[in-house]
Design an enzyme around this catalytic site. Structure first.
Site, PDB file in Angstrom:
ATOM      1  N   ALA A  64       0.698  11.806  -1.130  1.00 11.20           N
ATOM      2  CA  ALA A  64      -0.367  12.567  -0.484  1.00 11.20           C
ATOM      3  C   ALA A  64      -1.542  11.613  -0.280  1.00 11.20           C
ATOM      4  O   ALA A  64      -1.656  10.596  -0.978  1.00 11.20           O
ATOM      5  CB  ALA A  64      -0.768  13.740  -1.360  1.00 11.20           C
ATOM      6  N   GLY A 109       3.977  12.504  -3.443  1.00 12.19           N
ATOM      7  CA  GLY A 109       4.399  13.493  -2.452  1.00 12.19           C
ATOM      8  C   GLY A 109       5.571  13.009  -1.598  1.00 12.19           C
ATOM      9  O   GLY A 109       6.312  13.827  -1.040  1.00 12.19           O
ATOM     10  N   GLU A 112       8.581  13.668  -3.657  1.00  9.57           N
ATOM     11  CA  GLU A 112       8.725  15.130  -3.663  1.00  9.57           C
ATOM     12  C   GLU A 112       9.254  15.640  -2.321  1.00  9.57           C
ATOM     13  O   GLU A 112      10.037  16.585  -2.276  1.00  9.57           O
ATOM     14  CB  GLU A 112       7.382  15.774  -4.014  1.00  9.57           C
ATOM     15  CG  GLU A 112       6.997  15.511  -5.466  1.00  9.57           C
ATOM     16  CD  GLU A 112       5.535  15.794  -5.774  1.00  9.57           C
ATOM     17  OE1 GLU A 112       4.665  15.295  -5.031  1.00  9.57           O
ATOM     18  OE2 GLU A 112       5.261  16.509  -6.749  1.00  9.57           O
ATOM     19  N   GLU A 132       1.490   9.841 -10.065  1.00  9.33           N
ATOM     20  CA  GLU A 132       0.295  10.698 -10.156  1.00  9.33           C
ATOM     21  C   GLU A 132      -0.518  10.543 -11.436  1.00  9.33           C
ATOM     22  O   GLU A 132      -1.742  10.551 -11.398  1.00  9.33           O
ATOM     23  CB  GLU A 132       0.686  12.181  -9.993  1.00  9.33           C
ATOM     24  CG  GLU A 132       1.024  12.584  -8.573  1.00  9.33           C
ATOM     25  CD  GLU A 132       2.491  12.417  -8.230  1.00  9.33           C
ATOM     26  OE1 GLU A 132       3.206  11.672  -8.944  1.00  9.33           O
ATOM     27  OE2 GLU A 132       2.936  13.031  -7.252  1.00  9.33           O
TER      28      GLU A 132
HETATM   29  N1  CO8 Z   1      -3.105   7.758   0.329  1.00  7.40           N
HETATM   30  C1  CO8 Z   1      -3.981   7.179   1.153  1.00  7.40           C
HETATM   31  N2  CO8 Z   1      -3.847   5.909   1.606  1.00  7.40           N
HETATM   32  C2  CO8 Z   1      -2.789   5.204   1.179  1.00  7.40           C
HETATM   33  C3  CO8 Z   1      -1.817   5.744   0.308  1.00  7.40           C
HETATM   34  C4  CO8 Z   1      -2.013   7.090  -0.119  1.00  7.40           C
HETATM   35  N3  CO8 Z   1      -1.129   7.720  -0.925  1.00  7.40           N
HETATM   36  N4  CO8 Z   1      -0.887   4.800   0.064  1.00  7.40           N
HETATM   37  C5  CO8 Z   1      -1.237   3.716   0.762  1.00  7.40           C
HETATM   38  N5  CO8 Z   1      -2.376   3.943   1.437  1.00  7.40           N
HETATM   39  C6  CO8 Z   1      -3.091   3.024   2.332  1.00  7.40           C
HETATM   40  C7  CO8 Z   1      -3.844   1.955   1.537  1.00  7.40           C
HETATM   41  O1  CO8 Z   1      -5.083   2.466   1.070  1.00  7.40           O
HETATM   42  C8  CO8 Z   1      -4.004   0.887   2.576  1.00  7.40           C
HETATM   43  O2  CO8 Z   1      -5.033   1.255   3.447  1.00  7.40           O
HETATM   44  P1  CO8 Z   1      -6.096   0.127   3.978  1.00  7.40           P
HETATM   45  O3  CO8 Z   1      -5.239  -0.823   4.779  1.00  7.40           O
HETATM   46  O4  CO8 Z   1      -7.051   0.899   4.807  1.00  7.40           O
HETATM   47  O5  CO8 Z   1      -6.682  -0.511   2.776  1.00  7.40           O
HETATM   48  C9  CO8 Z   1      -2.708   0.985   3.377  1.00  7.40           C
HETATM   49  O6  CO8 Z   1      -2.167   2.277   3.095  1.00  7.40           O
HETATM   50  C10 CO8 Z   1      -1.680  -0.051   2.971  1.00  7.40           C
HETATM   51  O7  CO8 Z   1      -1.508   0.053   1.581  1.00  7.40           O
HETATM   52  P2  CO8 Z   1      -1.608  -1.222   0.592  1.00  7.40           P
HETATM   53  O8  CO8 Z   1      -2.509  -2.271   1.169  1.00  7.40           O
HETATM   54  O9  CO8 Z   1      -1.948  -0.710  -0.759  1.00  7.40           O
HETATM   55  O10 CO8 Z   1      -0.106  -1.742   0.655  1.00  7.40           O
HETATM   56  P3  CO8 Z   1       0.687  -2.528  -0.478  1.00  7.40           P
HETATM   57  O11 CO8 Z   1       1.974  -2.965   0.139  1.00  7.40           O
HETATM   58  O12 CO8 Z   1      -0.178  -3.539  -1.126  1.00  7.40           O
HETATM   59  O13 CO8 Z   1       0.999  -1.416  -1.610  1.00  7.40           O
HETATM   60  C11 CO8 Z   1       1.740   0.747  -2.391  1.00  7.40           C
HETATM   61  C12 CO8 Z   1       1.847  -0.357  -1.313  1.00  7.40           C
HETATM   62  C13 CO8 Z   1       2.265   0.199  -3.710  1.00  7.40           C
HETATM   63  C14 CO8 Z   1       2.566   1.901  -1.921  1.00  7.40           C
HETATM   64  C15 CO8 Z   1       0.247   1.133  -2.562  1.00  7.40           C
HETATM   65  O14 CO8 Z   1      -0.300   1.413  -1.269  1.00  7.40           O
HETATM   66  C16 CO8 Z   1       0.037   2.368  -3.390  1.00  7.40           C
HETATM   67  O15 CO8 Z   1       0.128   2.290  -4.603  1.00  7.40           O
HETATM   68  N6  CO8 Z   1      -0.228   3.536  -2.751  1.00  7.40           N
HETATM   69  C17 CO8 Z   1      -0.493   4.766  -3.457  1.00  7.40           C
HETATM   70  C18 CO8 Z   1       0.780   5.400  -3.938  1.00  7.40           C
HETATM   71  C19 CO8 Z   1       0.473   6.639  -4.727  1.00  7.40           C
HETATM   72  O16 CO8 Z   1      -0.182   6.614  -5.744  1.00  7.40           O
HETATM   73  N7  CO8 Z   1       1.009   7.794  -4.260  1.00  7.40           N
HETATM   74  C20 CO8 Z   1       0.845   9.055  -4.901  1.00  7.40           C
HETATM   75  C21 CO8 Z   1      -0.333   9.769  -4.346  1.00  7.40           C
HETATM   76  S1  CO8 Z   1      -0.651  11.251  -5.233  1.00  7.40           S
HETATM   77  C22 CO8 Z   1       0.456  12.370  -4.625  1.00  7.40           C
HETATM   78  O17 CO8 Z   1       1.257  12.075  -3.796  1.00  7.40           O
HETATM   79  C23 CO8 Z   1       0.369  13.732  -5.205  1.00  7.40           C
HETATM   80  C24 CO8 Z   1       1.229  14.732  -4.449  1.00  7.40           C
HETATM   81  C25 CO8 Z   1       0.896  16.111  -4.879  1.00  7.40           C
HETATM   82  C26 CO8 Z   1      -0.427  16.513  -4.384  1.00  7.40           C
HETATM   83  C27 CO8 Z   1      -0.902  17.733  -5.004  1.00  7.40           C
HETATM   84  C28 CO8 Z   1      -2.314  18.107  -4.543  1.00  7.40           C
HETATM   85  C29 CO8 Z   1      -3.214  18.641  -5.555  1.00  7.40           C
END
Ligand code: CO8
Length: 258
Positions: A64, A109, A112, A132
């Site tokens: 998400a 997400g 999921e 998360e």
């Molecule tokens: N949300 C928003 N932006 C994101 C997300 C995300 N989940 N994942 C990646 N991005 C963005 C980064 O911020 C980055 O943006 P920018 O270029 O503007 O800085 C761009 O995508 C590229 O990402 P990275 O530079 O970080 O790429 P890497 O190859 O270095 O890393 C990863 C890739 C490992 C996937 C890393 O991006 C990461 O850890 N992302 C987050 C993953 C995460 O934690 N996901 C879980 C989110 S929480 C969730 O899903 C809960 C679901 C249930 C919700 C319930 C609601 C209450």
């Protein structure tokens, strides 16, 4: 036409590519809305027999949208989880099979989303996880419920408590994905599976899906009741007559979905 969803139809196989590459296909409200609308429409499409979901670029879905979630209060968090759950129920309960072709990161997400699909196959490059707790939240789009049902309590707790990303091979060992293939073969394999499904009776596949999914939420005896009733219903279909006649006449069946 959607902003973040690319649609492709190959005969009766519908391929949906989540395309918001800049943020690794993170699910923001707009994208979630599009997914919801897309699956509402897919339920009406009798010409479509199997759906494949994949992601554009290096992610399936990286979760998400963290930026969007960052300032929510408790009520808004609840509503956001509820919204995602409703959409994922639509995917899970779609009247046709859905295959997740996990091409890259399937996190939070994204994992999921794949869990709401019927079949998951993964590219060797896939990284799957529920990160998360590292963000101070629990999984909220079904992860605490669907993941343990798929891979058991211990494996699910390990994934959720550690927040670690696992490899496609590890996901295969846990039973989270059914196949791992070379990245360039992923879509070919997903389509091949879909084509195999399409060869069979659409009604029998649909009844099987209903029996499996409803039965998975109940005890064995109630599940057997569901199976008996679906099995009985098959004998009221032309597909059953045709399927068995074709076998006896040593030819391929020509199913009509009636
Ligand atoms: N949300 C928003 N932006 C994101 C997300 C995300 N989940 N994942 C990646 N991005 C963005 C980064 O911020 C980055 O943006 P920018 O270029 O503007 O800085 C761009 O995508 C590229 O990402 P990275 O530079 O970080 O790429 P890497 O190859 O270095 O890393 C990863 C890739 C490992 C996937 C890393 O991006 C990461 O850890 N992302 C987050 C993953 C995460 O934690 N996901 C879980 C989110 S929480 C969730 O899903 C809960 C679901 C249930 C919700 C319930 C609601 C209450």
């Amino acid at each position: 036409m959607y902003k973040y969803l690319k649609e492709e139809l190959k005969d009766s196989i519908y391929i949906l590519t989540i395309s918001k590459e800049k943020s690794l296909n993170a699910l923001n409200a707009e994208l979630l809305e599009e997914l919801d609308d897309c699956f509402t429409n897919l339920a009406e499409r009798e010409d479509i027999e199997v759906v494949i979901i994949t992601g554009a670029g290096k992610a399936f879905v990286a979760g998400a949208d963290i930026g969007e979630m960052s300032n929510l209060n408790a009520n808004e968090g609840y509503d956001w989880a509820n919204k995602g759950m409703q959409t994922f129920f639509k995917i899970e309960n779609l009247n046709k099979p859905v295959i997740a072709a996990i091409n890259g990161f399937a996190l939070g997400g994204g994992c999921e989303l794949s869990l709401s699909c019927d079949i998951r196959i993964a590219s060797k490059k896939a990284k799957i996880g529920q990160p998360e707790v590292g963000l101070g939240i629990t999984p909220g789009f079904g992860g605490t419920q669907r993941l343990p049902r798929e891979i058991g309590l211990s494996n699910a707790k390990k994934m959720i408590y550690t927040a670690e990303h696992i490899s496609a091979d590890e996901a295969y060992r846990m039973g989270l994905v059914s196949e791992v293939v070379e990245p360039e073969e992923l879509m070919e394999r997903a389509i091949e599976l879909a084509e195999r499904i399409v060869k069979n009776s659409k009604l029998a596949v649909r009844y099987s899906k209903q029996a499996i999914d409803t039965g998975a939420q109940t005890d064995l005896n109630s599940g057997m009741d569901i199976e008996r009733s679906k099995f009985g219903l098959c004998f009221a279909t032309e597909d059953q007559k045709e399927g068995m006649k074709a076998f006896l006449e040593k030819r391929n069946a020509n199913f009509t979905g009636k």
